[in-house]
Each structure stands twice: as structure tokens, then as C-alpha cells.
Design an enzyme around this catalytic site. Structure first.
Site, PDB file in Angstrom:
ATOM      1  N   CYS A 125       0.863  -1.197   0.000  1.00 56.50           N
ATOM      2  CA  CYS A 125       0.000   0.000   0.000  1.00 56.50           C
ATOM      3  C   CYS A 125       0.886   1.229   0.000  1.00 56.50           C
ATOM      4  CB  CYS A 125      -0.900  -0.005   1.230  1.00 56.50           C
ATOM      5  SG  CYS A 125      -1.900   1.502   1.402  1.00 56.50           S
ATOM      6  N   CYS A 222     -41.996  21.031   5.746  1.00 62.45           N
ATOM      7  CA  CYS A 222     -43.070  20.112   5.376  1.00 62.45           C
ATOM      8  C   CYS A 222     -42.540  18.818   4.770  1.00 62.45           C
ATOM      9  CB  CYS A 222     -44.021  20.790   4.388  1.00 62.45           C
ATOM     10  SG  CYS A 222     -43.275  21.183   2.779  1.00 62.45           S
ATOM     11  N   CYS A 238     -46.231  25.550  -2.716  1.00 64.84           N
ATOM     12  CA  CYS A 238     -46.097  24.153  -2.316  1.00 64.84           C
ATOM     13  C   CYS A 238     -47.458  23.604  -1.896  1.00 64.84           C
ATOM     14  CB  CYS A 238     -45.083  24.042  -1.171  1.00 64.84           C
ATOM     15  SG  CYS A 238     -44.810  22.361  -0.562  1.00 64.84           S
ATOM     16  N   CYS A 240     -48.108  22.476   0.879  1.00 62.15           N
ATOM     17  CA  CYS A 240     -48.362  22.907   2.252  1.00 62.15           C
ATOM     18  C   CYS A 240     -48.971  24.301   2.309  1.00 62.15           C
ATOM     19  CB  CYS A 240     -47.066  22.871   3.072  1.00 62.15           C
ATOM     20  SG  CYS A 240     -45.834  24.131   2.600  1.00 62.15           S
ATOM     21  N   CYS A 248     -34.634  32.258  -5.287  1.00 60.69           N
ATOM     22  CA  CYS A 248     -33.854  32.554  -4.079  1.00 60.69           C
ATOM     23  C   CYS A 248     -34.432  31.915  -2.821  1.00 60.69           C
ATOM     24  CB  CYS A 248     -33.739  34.064  -3.875  1.00 60.69           C
ATOM     25  SG  CYS A 248     -35.317  34.910  -3.579  1.00 60.69           S
ATOM     26  N   CYS A 258     -34.608  39.349  -7.213  1.00 54.42           N
ATOM     27  CA  CYS A 258     -34.064  38.701  -6.015  1.00 54.42           C
ATOM     28  C   CYS A 258     -33.000  39.575  -5.357  1.00 54.42           C
ATOM     29  CB  CYS A 258     -33.483  37.335  -6.373  1.00 54.42           C
ATOM     30  SG  CYS A 258     -34.704  36.157  -6.979  1.00 54.42           S
ATOM     31  N   CYS A 298     -30.418  78.287  19.921  1.00 55.89           N
ATOM     32  CA  CYS A 298     -29.052  78.764  20.118  1.00 55.89           C
ATOM     33  C   CYS A 298     -28.039  77.769  19.588  1.00 55.89           C
ATOM     34  CB  CYS A 298     -28.819  79.005  21.616  1.00 55.89           C
ATOM     35  SG  CYS A 298     -27.158  79.605  21.991  1.00 55.89           S
ATOM     36  N   CYS A 303     -23.501  69.261  25.999  1.00 51.09           N
ATOM     37  CA  CYS A 303     -23.731  67.820  26.115  1.00 51.09           C
ATOM     38  C   CYS A 303     -24.054  67.469  27.560  1.00 51.09           C
ATOM     39  CB  CYS A 303     -22.480  67.074  25.645  1.00 51.09           C
ATOM     40  SG  CYS A 303     -22.608  65.263  25.794  1.00 51.09           S
TER      41      CYS A 303
END
Length: 531
Positions: A125, A222, A238, A240, A248, A258, A298, A303
Site C-alpha cells: 500500500c 413540510c 407548495c 403545504c 432565491c 431577487c 441657540c 452635552c
């Protein structure tokens, strides 16, 4: 004209003659196919888990009969060419059998012999370099032979790595695909579960690697797969009940392409417009860098961290100031590029808000109108058991389906317009003047469809179970005629998109064509009983 602005009499004759042609649920598209230029509706069928094996065997048999090869060679060819039998045939005719086999890694005849050492009953082998009896080695179709332990180890690694459908020979630079039967036998002796996994992957490759078959994306699943006999973009339904875009596998989104739908979903879910809002209405504090929104006139703002700064330039300042100046601070005029950036950000924010609000309004209406089905069923039941027992009320179901379809088209026409007439798609090659003209044309069709859709919604809300028989018959004519008008406006909108707009975009922007009967309903597989 009626008080609501719709002249029902104008369409009475047409509605009566075409009422039978407006069977939304019939599944046939004969009315569409009669029109010039309308493509044939694709043929769809469900492939259940039971019929999957039979469907796969049918394609395998076609290739076996054509090329006179074994089943595992036919499977290798079909997996490589994504189960497209027509493509296999085309390459065979154009390039010949030798090229066909070489590209797929198929070796029908052995071209080398195992390395034999010492006794004729033994071999070496070239993987583990052990001398083993020939009975403990396996030779693949390519002629390369290794011990069973090395083969089994190689196959186990490849299957666990997810490369189980086409496992190549271990010989250096040999691209031949190993015989699947030998793979299953060697792996099965050591790990039956892994062999079963390999066999399942081979079976499901008919769906995973077949561009004409896709799993239904229902959640929970399904168990069905859908086969469509066309490469064109289309919407399918389908067994279902789930409708989805076959290209897609997302929810139906026509007339959006898509790519447009993918961009729109990402835009609606990320914070891109929050960034735009901040750019327009806030400034970052020069100290703590948090966004600050000005709520007074103003231009000296402060902050929450206590840092005062100039709203005009964003620079830190002291607190002493007058109405028109800040002590110890001066700033020049706006820099032109900064000013343009703010103006453009505000423009893009307002534009997105315009299209999103209208998209959302129609989606919300679609959800609200879903309750109409139960209401109309109750009203029709009262009429059928009362004064209008002999009347056929199929027109109510047809009109409701028409309302749902037109509302869905309208909702998705706004994302389409957002990208088609905006700057987000760099591939759009229209000039500004051309874009302006075609946008007006598109919006005219869109508005006509919108007006009549709202009118149909209003009609279907009417308490017809409280009407007299003649009033019910009059309402039937109006609703049937209006359904036909809406069908016509839907078709015109799609013709505008396909003939005037998509030509300016690359070929990857394809739209599922309009079908008056909606998404293509799949049929039960004819192969279901053959397994």
C-alpha cells in the site's frame, strides 16, 4: 358614474361574458397564454421523500441508457452537472464522451495496476507502506489500489468534512471519483451510521445539487421538494400552502428582483437609516463622542457630560456667549463638501422613508384584509341559505384572491422603485432625463393599480348578506368587472417593468412574470407510487 366614482354599467357586459374566465383558483393559465408575448406557465410538481428515490432513478436510467455505463458513473456525471440531463447530453454531443468523462472525473476503464511485491498474493500500500494480501485491498475504476484501512480512513475524513457526494481517489493528482458502492461497503464495515449518512447525502444530492429542484423553505419543514421545468424566475406554491420565489427560496417578492429584495431586507433590518438620521439631526460631542440633538435655537449647545460646543462647526467652546457669538470662538462658513454631505444624507433618509412607509402600509393592509376571508364566508353562507340560494358565489373568492395578489404586487413595487430609480444600483445605465420619464410612466401605472385596489377592498367590505337579491347581483357585476380591470393594470405594470426598465439592468435582475392566477401551484409527483 356611481357615487364612489366607478361606472359599473360600463363593464356589465364584459363582466358577464368573462366571469367564467376569471377563475383564480382553477390553476389553469389559458387566459394568459392566449395573450401574445405571455410565456408558458412552468410545470411544477412536488417531490416527497417517498418519491425522491424514484425521481433520481429516472434521471440515472436516462444517462445509463444513453452512455451504456454503470449507475455510479451516471450518478457521478449527474452530480457534477447538477442533475441536468440535457446538459450531459449536450456536452456528449458537442465534446464527445472522453471530454465528458474527464471533466466529471469519471474513469470507466482501469489505466494502471496495483503495486505488487514479493508474493503474487500480496501488494504494498503506497499510503501506509504495509505489505498486505490482495484480498485486503480495493482497486477503484481508475486502477489505483490501496489497503482497505487506508481507503476507509480517507472516506471517513471526507464524509465528516462534508465532501461525501464526490470523493476523489487518494492517488496524487488523480481526479477520478471513487465508486460509491465501494465507499459504502468499506465505511459500513467500520461505521454503519456513517455509511447511512453517505447514502443519504447521495440521495439528497438530487435536490441539493439540482438547479431545477429545491426544498420548500417552510418552517417547520413540510418535507417536500419542488421541481420546476424552467430556468426562468417564477413564484411557486407548495402543497403545504407556502408561496416562495423559486430562484432565491425567500418569500414571493415580485416585481422586485431577487437582488433588490435581498438589499431591501438588509436595509430594513440594519441601522443604515439610523446612521443617516444621526448625520442629519445630531452632532457628536467633542469630548465624550456621544450624539447630541439640538432642541433650541441657540448654536451653543451643551452635552450631558457638561462639555459646551458650537453646533455650527462641532468645536469645543466655553460657556460665555451672546446671541450671535461665542466668547473666544470663531468658526468659518460651512465647508461645501460637508454641507453637501448633510443635504444628501437628509435627502436619502426622506426618500427611504417615503418608499418604506408605502411598502409597510400595503403589507399592513394585506394582513388586515386576511380577516376578510372569514367574514365573506359567513356572509355568503347566509345568502346561500336565504334569499340567494340559487346564486353562484365563486366571484367572491376570485375577487378576494385578486385583492390579495394586487396588494402584494403594490407592496413590493415600492422597494422595486426605490432601487430602480435611485442611486443604490450602480449598474443602472439610464440617463437622468430617461430615468425621469420612465419613473413617471411607472408611477402612473402604480397609482392606477393602487386606486382600483383600494376600491375593490372597499367593495368587499360591504355587508352583502344584508342586501336584496338585485343589489347582490349588481354588486357581483361591479366586483367582477373591477377584478378584471385590476388584472389588466397588474399586467400593464409588469409590461412596463419588463419592457422599459429591466433592460437597463444586468441580466441577474430577473423578475417572476405576472400570472393572473398567482403563484404556480405544484402538482403531486407522478413518481410517488413508483418507489
Amino acid at each position: 358614474m356611481d357615487s364612489d366614482g366607478f361606472d359599473g354599467d360600463e363593464y356589465d357586459d364584459r363582466a358577464s361574458s368573462e366571469d367564467d374566465d376569471c377563475d383564480y383558483d382553477s390553476g389553469s393559465d389559458s387566459h394568459e397564454n392566449a395573450d401574445a408575448g405571455i410565456p408558458r406557465a412552468p410545470s411544477c410538481k412536488v417531490i416527497t421523500r417517498d418519491s425522491l428515490l424514484a425521481a433520481q432513478k429516472e434521471d440515472l436510467q436516462r444517462v445509463k441508457d444513453l452512455l451504456l455505463i454503470k449507475e455510479h458513473h451516471a450518478r457521478t456525471l449527474l452530480i457534477h452537472y447538477r442533475w441536468d440531463v440535457d446538459k450531459v447530453v449536450a456536452i456528449f454531443v458537442e465534446k464527445g464522451k472522453e471530454r465528458l468523462y474527464a471533466e466529471a472525473g469519471v474513469t470507466v476503464e482501469c489505466n494502471c495496476a496495483p503495486s505488487v511485491s514479493g508474493s503474487a498474493a500480496n501488494m504494498t500500500c503506497k499510503i501506509c507502506y504495509d505489505d498486505i494480501p490482495l484480498a485486503e485491498a480495493t482497486t477503484m475504476d481508475c486502477g489505483h489500489s490501496f489497503c482497505n484501512d487506508c481507503w476507509a480512513g480517507h472516506f471517513t475524513v471526507q464524509i465528516n468534512a462534508g465532501k461525501s457526494k464526490q470523493i476523489q481517489c487518494m492517488e496524487y493528482k488523480c481526479n477520478a471519483i471513487c465508486d460509491e458502492v465501494k465507499v459504502k461497503n468499506l465505511v459500513g464495515e467500520r461505521d454503519p451510521d456513517l455509511a447511512w449518512k453517505f447514502e443519504r447525502f447521495l440521495l439528497e444530492s438530487y435536490i441539493e445539487d439540482n438547479k431545477m429542484v429545491k426544498w420548500c423553505p417552510s418552517i417547520p419543514h413540510c418535507g417536500n421538494a419542488i421541481y420546476v421545468d424552467t430556468n426562468e424566475c417564477c413564484d411557486v406554491e407548495c402543497e403545504c400552502g407556502l408561496q416562495f420565489c423559486f430562484s432565491c427560496s425567500s418569500q414571493t417578492h415580485s416585481p422586485c428582483s431577487c437582488l433588490m429584495w435581498e438589499l431591501w431586507m438588509k436595509k430594513c433590518s440594519d441601522d443604515s437609516e439610523t446612521v443617516n438620521y444621526k448625520a442629519v439631526y445630531t452632532k457628536d460631542c467633542p469630548k465624550c463622542k456621544k450624539p447630541v440633538e439640538k432642541n433650541e435655537g441657540c448654536n451653543l449647545v451643551r452635552c450631558m457630560c457638561g462639555q459646551p460646543f458650537c453646533w455650527l462647526c462641532g468645536g469645543a467652546t466655553g460657556l460665555a456667549h451672546t446671541w450671535d457669538s461665542i466668547e473666544g470662538h470663531t468658526c468659518g462658513r460651512y465647508k461645501e463638501n460637508y454641507k453637501e454631505k448633510i443635504v444628501n444624507a437628509k435627502k436619502q433618509l426622506l426618500r427611504y422613508t417615503h418608499y418604506f412607509n408605502r411598502y409597510k402600509a400595503h403589507i399592513d393592509s394585506l394582513k388586515a384584509e386576511a380577516n376578510l376571508k372569514q367574514k365573506l364566508q359567513e356572509r355568503v353562507s347566509k345568502l346561500e341559505s336565504g334569499i340567494a340560494a340559487s346564486m353562484d358565489f365563486k366571484w367572491v373568492t376570485n375577487a378576494l384572491n385578486r385583492l390579495f395578489q394586487s396588494r402584494h404586487i403594490l407592496a413590493h413595487s415600492y422597494p422595486f422603485a426605490y432601487y430602480m430609480f435611485g442611486d443604490a444600483l450602480a449598474e443602472n445605465k439610464m440617463t437622468l432625463r430617461e430615468k425621469e420619464i420612465k419613473q413617471h410612466l411607472f408611477e402612473d401605472h402604480q397609482q392606477q393599480l393602487e386606486t382600483n385596489t383600494e376600491r375593490l377592498s372597499m367593495y368587499l367590505e360591504q355587508p352583502i348578506d344584508e342586501f336584496a337579491v338585485n343589489k347582490v347581483a349588481e354588486m357581483r357585476l361591479k366586483i367582477t368587472a373591477l377584478s378584471l380591470v385590476i388584472n389588466n393594470f397588474c399586467r400593464k405594470l409588469y409590461e412596463c417593468i419588463e419592457n422599459d426598465l429591466l433592460i437597463h439592468l444586468p441580466s441577474n435582475h430577473t423578475v417572476a412574470p405576472y400570472r393572473s392566477t398567482g403563484a404556480v401551484k405544484v402538482k403531486a409527483s407522478e413518481l410517488a407510487g413508483d418507489v
